[in-house]
Design an enzyme around this catalytic site. Sequence first.
Site, short mmCIF file in Angstrom:
data_model
loop_
_atom_site.label_atom_id
_atom_site.label_comp_id
_atom_site.label_asym_id
_atom_site.label_seq_id
_atom_site.Cartn_x
_atom_site.Cartn_y
_atom_site.Cartn_z
N LYS A 104 0.82 -1.22 0.00
CA LYS A 104 0.00 0.00 0.00
C LYS A 104 0.85 1.27 0.00
O LYS A 104 0.52 2.26 -0.63
CB LYS A 104 -0.95 0.00 1.20
CG LYS A 104 -0.28 -0.16 2.56
CD LYS A 104 -0.68 -1.42 3.27
CE LYS A 104 0.28 -1.72 4.40
NZ LYS A 104 -0.23 -2.58 5.41
N LYS A 204 -3.99 3.51 2.36
CA LYS A 204 -5.10 2.74 1.79
C LYS A 204 -6.20 3.68 1.28
O LYS A 204 -6.79 3.45 0.22
CB LYS A 204 -5.64 1.77 2.84
CG LYS A 204 -4.61 0.71 3.24
CD LYS A 204 -5.02 0.00 4.52
CE LYS A 204 -3.99 -1.04 4.95
NZ LYS A 204 -4.19 -1.51 6.32
N1 HSE Z 1 -0.90 -2.93 9.90
C1 HSE Z 1 -2.04 -3.17 9.08
C2 HSE Z 1 -3.29 -3.15 9.97
C3 HSE Z 1 -1.90 -4.49 8.37
O1 HSE Z 1 -3.19 -3.09 11.20
O2 HSE Z 1 -4.38 -3.15 9.44
C4 HSE Z 1 -2.61 -4.58 7.08
O3 HSE Z 1 -2.28 -3.58 6.18
#
Ligand code: HSE
Length: 437
Positions: A104, A204
């Site tokens: 991402k 994201k």
């Molecule tokens: N570190 C991210 C989360 C993992 O806690 O959602 C998935 O991208």
Amino acid sequence: MKPINVGLLGLGTVGGGTLTVLRRNAEEITRRAGREIRVVRAAVRDLEKAKALAGDLPLTINPFDVVDDPEIDIVVELIGGLEPARELVLQAIHNGKHVVTANKHLVAKYGNEIFAAAQAKGVMVAFEAAVAGGIPIIKALREGLTANRIEWLAGIINGTSNFILTEMRDKGAAFADVLKQAQALGYAEADPTFDIEGIDAAHKLTILSAIAFGIPMQFDKAYTEGISKLTREDVQYAEELGYRIKLLGIARRAEAGIELRVHPTLIPERRLIANVDGAMNAVLVKGDAVGSTLYYGAGAGAEPTASAVVADLVDVTRLHTADPHHRVPHLAFQPDQLSDTPILPMDEVRTAYYLRLRAFDRPGVLADITRILADSNISIDAMVQKEPAEGEVQVNIILLTHITVEKNVNAAIAKIEALDTVAGKVMRIRLEELASK
Ligand code: HSE
């Protein structure tokens, strides 16, 4: 038909999960893809560690052995981070290979450059696993909702922060204590900054906004605020008022531009998305034709993320021999049709607010506060004054406002904080109704 050959960059959690799912479901996947998807080589950091999982799969510690291998059709990038991931992806594209990535950070930051290179070379770059792990939200936005003008989307797209907020509410625990627990459980990274400060969610959200509105990736313009300053008091007061606090990524089409923001948000507890708990993810999308649609599932983990990686592999396999013009565009809109609609500065965003302040319990204090709000054209929706705690002279006052412009709230907060009768800073949390109408 002869198999399509895949090279893996990384055989960690997601790489291992991808290999496991491809092996376990090989027959089903071949029936779907129309030909065998065969992993022919993997680049790893530690050969000894990877041996048990790899079995007879040839391994290398040099990732360029994979991206430069003429036998490989699709490179799956699962090493994360910006470099050398960017260099490897661009080299794979240069070599005429398709790319599947779960990265991402890379897509949000360098997506424009990567997609342009892929377009010029006539190859695909697929990134379903980059957003919300196993939830097929890219597919839904890019294809399933293609008839719609997307009005807004709001997502719980960081599992770690959602786990922390859920524990704070359920157990009345403090942020720092739950963070330690999340780290012990392996949810949060050892350096959890990206998770708790909203940066991972902003990566994201940037990707979702690009395919929802047909705009370039503009991570640098996303407003990012995390959950580290939230107190259990605020979580509890929100609950008493009928709201839950969630870290939301919000992208909204407004009159003057697009809102792109990640921040803790009060949402009515009766909304389905308010009940997405623990490390789970969910994305709510409002389209003009379909109305509200909600996508829920695991946002991380070996096999949920592998589910998205393998779906991309099947898509690429099916479209491998198609004319590049007949493929689904990377950002859902034709590359020459991307829009330059501006991202709105946070000052121009319109939303409602939860304000909490500590004030002396004296005549005229509330009048001063409400006058400041009225002068800033801010209308109050609800107000609560809590009893002072034993032995304390100050009280907590909580105000919910109607929708207003952020800059007016900032100006009002500065004036309220300057009052002699108000102690410390005003806690400001944005509030969204997320109504389907
Ligand atoms: N570190 C991210 C989360 C993992 O806690 O959602 C998935 O991208």
